[in-house]
Scaffold this active site. Structure first.
Site, PDB file in Angstrom:
ATOM      1  N   ARG A 179      80.397  35.407  29.569  1.00 24.01           N
ATOM      2  CA  ARG A 179      79.395  35.927  29.180  1.00 24.01           C
ATOM      3  C   ARG A 179      79.236  37.215  30.072  1.00 24.01           C
ATOM      4  O   ARG A 179      78.775  38.593  29.348  1.00 24.01           O
ATOM      5  CB  ARG A 179      77.960  35.315  29.181  1.00 24.01           C
ATOM      6  CG  ARG A 179      77.933  34.091  28.220  1.00 24.01           C
ATOM      7  CD  ARG A 179      77.008  33.348  28.554  1.00 24.01           C
ATOM      8  NE  ARG A 179      75.633  33.600  28.653  1.00 24.01           N
ATOM      9  CZ  ARG A 179      74.511  33.103  28.936  1.00 24.01           C
ATOM     10  NH1 ARG A 179      74.568  31.905  29.195  1.00 24.01           N
ATOM     11  NH2 ARG A 179      73.218  33.615  28.850  1.00 24.01           N
ATOM     12  N   CYS A 238      70.065  36.710  35.323  1.00 26.64           N
ATOM     13  CA  CYS A 238      70.847  35.644  34.689  1.00 26.64           C
ATOM     14  C   CYS A 238      70.531  35.810  32.985  1.00 26.64           C
ATOM     15  O   CYS A 238      70.407  37.128  32.608  1.00 26.64           O
ATOM     16  CB  CYS A 238      70.500  34.201  34.700  1.00 26.64           C
ATOM     17  SG  CYS A 238      68.606  33.829  34.511  1.00 26.64           S
TER      18      CYS A 238
END
Length: 513
Positions: A179, A238
């Site tokens: 990601r 995050c």
């Protein structure tokens, strides 16, 4: 691994009857598993005596972003209702993957709890040892919890933009490498791939082994390989502010304390479609740069990647950066045609004069004495509690932001907040400001009664008609409203709202001028 951060199952069993120890179940479904009934899973089996710390429910629901940190006042009320006391030793656990327990640990620490530990191995380790479980909800007596909070521990988008460009802090992203590297889609729809420019990747899963942190030597090596300097400030990020807390926890065990959290995380950064348009704003604000700036220099100046600028060029229909810059240069050149346009005045809409007349009608009731009363309050008082229900909440929020800009302590509340939040915090504020078009909304009247009972000065903004709130207010501002004075539809668009904003700005300007 420091034992102050983790406790073992046998320690918890030994302290099972200790009234100074409370157990908190903080399990949470990761993105992509929102279909799970986590509260139901808690009721099906949890550690004896553990209350359910619902991270999603304990978030700021006024924010469009997932599970953002709530206001201290709301968190205090929620903890008291849960039976959690701030002065006890709180032991937090999750499913056993160390996914969400660090987020609960971090929240509790930031709101002033000194003794917080995480159960090593979590629920999975507890079950693996065949230790007893309890079913159903746990009801405890009301706890004692008065949150304290340092706003500097949470970073906003603008803070991260500056850190990304000026390198004032390291941005450490806890998402999995695919990601981070834009090789995999985000689990939340609508988010772009990629990462914040200049960020370093320390996947949270690399820090964990069987529900515990790895050894301090292993953790230090992981941060070192990622290029993280443990002696410089760090902003943890995050996907949504949860697993970044695993990074914060790991750094804490290494004695690294200059660490803050970007709570909006990639859920905010990856969803912002306005970031590319800073490129256009920068060029229009600095026209002399046009034609003399490279794509890399423009990217650095506007905190975006070169790829973002190239996509912007394509989106606007240009073959590349050079054609885009040439077109901008033509638009921004000082030609007589553009100058003539700038000097021409637009034709005013037909309703313009009517709106101005309606605003003037308001001053039948807004006397100099009332304006002076508001100015005196603003000069003499420091803490303001504002409330609005429905559409009026937007205007209460507007005034709240204005008061905060002026350096005042201003708190906004609405129907989404429980009555207990107001009851618990009313005495801390000096002025209660209510915005209610009708002046008859029961939720607003209830808060105004409480405010009067605790000695707050009550200020009300309503339409100019007889209403209950106006009679309760120490200072009442009545506004002209076509829905009353012209029998217009109350649900339609009238000038009441514009009158309200203009009046608020006028009052603030007079008070601070």
């Amino acid at each position: 691994m420091s034992t102050s951060y983790f406790v073992a199952a046998d320690w918890l069993i030994e302290h099972g009857d200790d009234p100074e120890v409370q157990i908190i179940d903080a399990r949470m479904a990761p993105p992509g598993q929102e279909h799970r009934d986590v509260p139901g899973e808690y009721r099906a089996g949890h550690l004896p005596g553990a209350v359910f710390f619902d991270i999603e429910a304990l978030s700021d629901h006024t924010s469009p972003l997932p599970h953002m940190l709530p206001r201290p006042e709301a968190f205090s009320v929620a903890m008291r209702e849960l039976g959690v006391s701030k002065d006890k030793h709180l032991v937090v656990y999750d499913e056993g993957n160390l996914f969400s327990a660090p987020r609960a640990w971090w929240m509790l620490k930031q709101f002033g709890v000194e003794k917080v530990s995480i159960l090593a191995g979590g629920l999975a380790g507890w079950k693996r040892d065949e230790l007893p479980l309890q079913q159903g909800d746990v009801t405890l007596p009301e706890g004692e919890f008065d949150a304290t909070f340092d706003a500097n521990v949470v970073k906003r988008l603008t803070d991260v933009l500056v850190a990304s460009h000026e390198k004032t802090a390291q941005i450490v992203d806890a998402r999995p490498a695919p990601r981070f590297n834009a090789e995999a889609d985000e689990p939340r729809p609508g988010l772009r791939r990629g990462h914040i420019p200049g960020a370093l990747n320390v996947p949270w899963g690399d820090l964990v082994f069987e529900g515990e942190l790895k050894t301090t030597d292993e953790l230090r090596a992981i941060f070192d390989r990622a290029g993280v300097d443990l002696h410089r400030p760090i902003i943890a990020s995050c996907g949504s502010g949860v697993t970044a807390c695993v990074v914060i926890l790991a750094l804490a065990t290494l004695g690294v304390n200059d660490v803050t959290l970007y709570d909006g995380a990639w859920s905010e950064w990856g969803a912002r479609d306005d970031l590319p348009y800073r490129v256009l704003a920068h060029l229009t604000e600095h026209p002399l740069l046009v034609g003399n700036i490279t794509v890399r220099e423009l990217a650095q100046a506007t905190f975006v990647s070169t790829a973002t600028i190239m996509r912007l060029c394509q989106k606007l229909g240009f073959s590349g950066f050079s054609e885009f810059i040439w077109h901008c240069k033509q638009l921004l050149s000082d030609t007589p045609h553009i100058a003539a346009q700038a000097q021409s005045l637009p034709e005013l809409p037909a309703l313009f004069n009517q709106f101005i007349a309606n605003y003037q009608h308001t001053f039948q009731w807004i006397t100099q004495e009332k304006r002076q009363q508001f100015a005196d309050l603003l000069r003499q008082k420091e803490s303001f509690f504002l409330y609005g229900a429905g559409f009026s909440y937007l205007f209460a929020e507007y005034l709240t932001k204005k008061l905060q800009v002026l350096g005042k302590t201003a708190f906004i509340s609405g129907p989404g907040d429980s009555r207990n939040i107001f009851l618990s915090n009313a005495a801390r504020y000096q002025v209660f400001i209510a915005v209610s078009r009708s002046g008859e909304t029961e939720q607003v009247l209830d808060k105004a009664r409480i405010a009067k009972n605790v000695g707050m000065t009550v200020v009300a903004f309503t339409r100019a008609s007889a209403n209950t709130l106006a009679g309760m207010a120490d200072v009442h501002f009545a506004l002209y409203d076509e829905a009353v004075h012209f029998a217009a539809e109350a649900a339609g668009v009238t000038s009441f709202e514009s009158n309200l904003v203009l009046l608020m700005d006028l009052l603030l300007l007079e008070a601070t001028g």
